[in-house]
Design an enzyme around this catalytic site. Structure first.
Site, short mmCIF file in Angstrom:
data_model
loop_
_atom_site.label_atom_id
_atom_site.label_comp_id
_atom_site.label_asym_id
_atom_site.label_seq_id
_atom_site.Cartn_x
_atom_site.Cartn_y
_atom_site.Cartn_z
N SER A 91 -37.88 1.24 35.06
CA SER A 91 -38.13 1.01 33.63
C SER A 91 -37.34 -0.17 33.06
O SER A 91 -37.51 -1.30 33.49
CB SER A 91 -37.83 2.31 32.90
OG SER A 91 -38.08 2.20 31.55
N ASP A 303 -41.31 -2.31 27.33
CA ASP A 303 -40.18 -2.27 28.27
C ASP A 303 -40.69 -2.61 29.68
O ASP A 303 -41.87 -2.93 29.86
CB ASP A 303 -39.43 -0.93 28.21
CG ASP A 303 -40.20 0.20 28.85
OD1 ASP A 303 -41.43 0.08 28.97
OD2 ASP A 303 -39.57 1.20 29.26
N ASP A 307 -43.95 1.66 29.18
CA ASP A 307 -44.18 2.96 28.55
C ASP A 307 -43.47 3.08 27.21
O ASP A 307 -43.44 4.15 26.61
CB ASP A 307 -43.80 4.14 29.48
CG ASP A 307 -42.33 4.19 29.82
OD1 ASP A 307 -41.58 3.27 29.43
OD2 ASP A 307 -41.93 5.16 30.49
N ALA A 398 -37.24 7.44 18.78
CA ALA A 398 -36.99 6.23 17.99
C ALA A 398 -37.07 4.99 18.88
O ALA A 398 -37.45 3.91 18.42
CB ALA A 398 -35.62 6.34 17.33
N PRO A 524 -23.85 14.26 25.45
CA PRO A 524 -23.60 13.55 26.70
C PRO A 524 -24.88 12.84 27.12
O PRO A 524 -25.96 13.41 27.03
CB PRO A 524 -23.25 14.68 27.68
CG PRO A 524 -23.80 15.93 27.08
CD PRO A 524 -23.97 15.71 25.61
N SER A 525 -24.76 11.58 27.54
CA SER A 525 -25.95 10.84 27.99
C SER A 525 -26.51 11.48 29.25
O SER A 525 -25.77 12.03 30.07
CB SER A 525 -25.56 9.39 28.27
OG SER A 525 -26.48 8.81 29.16
N GLY A 526 -27.83 11.39 29.40
CA GLY A 526 -28.46 11.88 30.63
C GLY A 526 -28.63 10.77 31.65
O GLY A 526 -29.07 11.01 32.78
N THR A 527 -28.32 9.54 31.28
CA THR A 527 -28.56 8.43 32.20
C THR A 527 -27.33 7.57 32.48
O THR A 527 -27.35 6.72 33.35
CB THR A 527 -29.65 7.48 31.65
OG1 THR A 527 -29.15 6.91 30.43
CG2 THR A 527 -30.95 8.20 31.37
N ARG A 532 -22.62 9.81 23.88
CA ARG A 532 -23.24 8.98 22.85
C ARG A 532 -22.92 9.54 21.47
O ARG A 532 -22.91 10.76 21.27
CB ARG A 532 -24.74 8.92 23.04
CG ARG A 532 -25.15 8.25 24.34
CD ARG A 532 -26.54 7.67 24.26
NE ARG A 532 -27.02 7.31 25.59
CZ ARG A 532 -26.67 6.20 26.26
NH1 ARG A 532 -25.82 5.35 25.72
NH2 ARG A 532 -27.15 5.96 27.45
C1 16G Z 1 -34.62 8.39 29.60
C2 16G Z 1 -35.80 9.05 28.93
C3 16G Z 1 -35.92 8.63 27.49
C4 16G Z 1 -34.62 8.92 26.76
C5 16G Z 1 -33.43 8.31 27.49
C6 16G Z 1 -32.14 8.82 26.89
C7 16G Z 1 -37.96 9.59 29.93
C8 16G Z 1 -39.16 9.07 30.64
N1 16G Z 1 -37.05 8.68 29.62
O1 16G Z 1 -34.77 7.02 29.69
O2 16G Z 1 -36.95 9.34 26.92
O3 16G Z 1 -34.66 8.42 25.45
O4 16G Z 1 -33.46 8.71 28.84
O5 16G Z 1 -31.06 8.29 27.60
O6 16G Z 1 -37.83 10.77 29.68
P1 16G Z 1 -29.61 8.86 27.40
O7 16G Z 1 -29.61 10.32 27.77
O8 16G Z 1 -28.76 8.02 28.27
O9 16G Z 1 -29.25 8.69 25.95
MG MG Z 2 -39.91 2.76 30.51
#
Ligand code: 16G
Ligand code: MG
Length: 569
Positions: A91, A303, A307, A398, A524-527, A532
């Site tokens: 992505s 992006d 998507d 958002a 907590p961030s998921g990525t 956050r």
């Molecule tokens: C991922 C999610 C997105 C979400 C982002 C939050 C999908 C396909 N993508 O990119 O929807 O806004 O994580 O990231 O579900 P964060 O947990 O680091 O804030």
């Molecule tokens: Mg994307």
């Protein structure tokens, strides 16, 4: 945590959490699996987790994950007796990264229990891999005699082609059939899966079928627009140097009757997602590089896997205005509601947002549009799931990821109305029928959303400034805080309140009370390996102060590491 393995490295315990106890299985060619697995060997000690958007990390660490996701897709396909999708993309991440996610039968994100299997399979050491595979089959009662079919798509990253070949190796070694679509946007792959599992009722499972379905609906809609002229019919698109450029270029001539697009960051020069794309524009609140913008020109950014979409423009004074997912949801839901009123149908319509939705958008939807609004946790799967509860569910984060879902009963009803009602109502019903066709109901889709937005603006005769003026965003600020272990923060109420660590929510409540129209939350961030912080208030200064004070509270109460958060941005 985090560190050299990148963003998916967020759950070091996950390998031990897998509790598979297997026996040999006669229906798998274990010898072949072992042989091929060795060609896609897992680097020692590497632990990854199937996160919000699948696996994501540096491309060079992903070969074994791809092979294993090919295997897993076959099992999921056998279990669901349906076609399963595998998308190779990272992505909006930098070009050096890559990732993979599986797409479930109705074009949805993979079911949570299978996310756990994905994590366990990806993390199994070479000698345990077979056992984990067998145990997943047993746990999920997979009939190994069942046929399997997997469809594969990939983005434009230099690493994607080879990695998708590793997926194919995994599929074939388990005896699965596959179709490799090659280059696709993520939402196109979701669409293909959906089409294939609904006997073609949703559309034809080809790129051509996708272009035709969307473009036909779009051209029908824009034919009815009374406003014409260049202002309404031209749009500048920043394609993040990604797959969106390729696909939009292929598709352009199908809808050119209704819209002319000018593509920027089309991948011919720049680097993927570098200083451009929806994520860059949204998080930096400024236009992408490589795009000339005249005042009041309508522009949008996709992006890297197309998507997500955000719109923006420069006003006559040169000020930049961002139109994010919240305003897109507002435009769409208002339009749908108006159509329903015209048709005389009282259907149950709902808008789904996350805690990041600007307070002004929620207020506008509830108080002015009288549309019920619901809040879910961050991550598309949560919003999508909630939106399925309504006759018409519109969901957007958002950050520009979203779509609208229509129940089968609604689709049938509208089709009938479009044939039976008298003139004016019939026209509205026909319009709604086309709008339904124009949405990608399998997943948020930048191309589809763009065409929906363009059609609505043309039909309503709205300029980008008028759209923007529907409401004024409350000033807001997002920050990140480094802590030793972000899992000490747990939340409730769709992430709007912290449950742990003790005292944190009370501290946030006290800080929020100091400012007008204010709101703040932490999660907590998921990525990424960070916490956050989000704050909004009646002025930018207040939002900035509040965000800073909340960051300090997180730092103190949740085990902050490194330098204390400093004021100023
Ligand atoms: C991922 C999610 C997105 C979400 C982002 C939050 C999908 C396909 N993508 O990119 O929807 O806004 O994580 O990231 O579900 P964060 O947990 O680091 O804030
Ligand atoms: Mg994307």
């Amino acid at each position: 945590m985090g560190g050299e393995w990148g963003q998916s490295d967020i759950c070091p315990e996950s390998a031990q959490e897998c509790t598979y106890v297997g026996q040999d299985h006669l229906d798998m060619d274990l010898g072949a699996i072992t042989k091929y697995s060795a060609l896609h060997a897992k680097p020692n000690g590497l632990i990854l987790q199937y996160g919000t958007a699948g696996f994501r990390t540096k491309a060079e660490h992903l070969d074994h994950v791809m092979f294993r996701m090919g295997l897993l897709a076959v099992l999921r396909s056998k279990q669901t007796k349906s076609t399963i999708g595998v998308m190779v993309t990272a992505s909006h991440n930098p070009e050096e990264d890559n990732g993979v996610k599986l797409v479930d039968p109705l074009g949805e994100m993979l079911a949570p229990s299978w996310e756990e299997h994905a994590t366990c399979l990806a993390n199994a050491e070479e000698q345990d891999m077979q056992r984990v595979l067998i145990d997943i089959s047993e746990k999920e009662a997979v009939n190994l005699q069942q046929d399997a079919f997997v469809v594969i798509g990939r983005d434009t990253r230099p690493s994607s082609e080879k990695l998708s070949q590793s997926v194919i190796d995994g599929v074939t070694v388990l005896g699965g059939q596959f179709h490799d679509y090659g280059l696709l946007t993520t939402p196109q792959l979701h669409y293909m899966v959906y089409c294939r599992n609904t006997g073609g009722r949703y559309g034809k499972a080809t790129v051509e079928g996708y272009y035709q379905k969307l473009s036909k609906a779009f051209v029908e809609l824009t034919k009815q627009a009374s406003c014409s002229g260049d202002e309404y019919r031209s749009l500048k698109v920043d394609c993040a140097n990604g797959i969106g450029a390729l696909k939009l270029r292929e598709m352009e001539h199908y809808f050119s009757q209704g819209l002319s697009v000018q593509l920027f960051n089309d991948g011919s020069k720049g680097k993927l997602n570098h200083l451009c794309g929806a994520d860059f524009v949204k998080s930096h609140q400024k236009p992408p590089q490589g795009m000339e913008i005249k005042s009041n020109e309508r522009c949008c950014s996709f992006d890297g896997d197309a998507d997500r979409i955000v719109y923006y423009y420069h006003d006559a004074d040169g000020h930049f205005h961002l139109i994010d997912g919240d305003k897109i949801a507002t435009l769409i839901s208002s339009f749908l509601k108006e159509l329903l009123v015209e048709i005389g149908e009282s259907l149950n319509i709902g808008v789904v947002q996350t805690a990041y939705a600007n307070g002004s958008s929620t207020r506008y939807l509830e108080e002015v549009m009288k549309v019920p609004v619901y809040c879910t946790k961050t991550g598309v799967k949560h919003l999508h799931h909630k939106a399925q509860e309504f006759d018409i569910g519109v969901y957007f984060e958002a950050n520009g990821h979203g779509t609208a879902l229509f129940s089968t009963a609604v689709e049938m009803k509208i089709k009938q109305s479009a044939e039976q009602l008298e003139d004016k109502k019939r026209k509205a019903a026909k319009m709604l029928e086309n709008i339904i066709d124009l949405f990608n109901q399998a997943a948020g889709d930048a191309i589809s959303d763009m065409l929906v937005i363009e059609a609505i603006l043309a039909l309503k005769g709205l300029t980008v400034q008028q759209w923007d003026a529907l409401y004024t965003d409350l000033p807001n600020r997002q920050l990140k805080v480094q802590v030793a272990d972000r899992r000490v923060i747990s939340t409730t109420n769709a992430e709007r309140q912290a449950v742990t660590p003790p005292g944190l929510q009370e501290a946030i409540n006290d800080l929020v009370k100091k400012y007008k129209l204010s709101r703040a939350f932490v999660r907590p961030s998921g990525t990424e390996d960070v916490v956050r912080v989000y704050a909004e208030a009646d002025s930018q200064e207040s939002a900035d102060h509040l965000a800073h004070e909340v960051s300090l509270a997180v730092f103190q109460l949740a085990g902050g590491i490194g330098e204390r958060p400093q004021p100023g941005f």
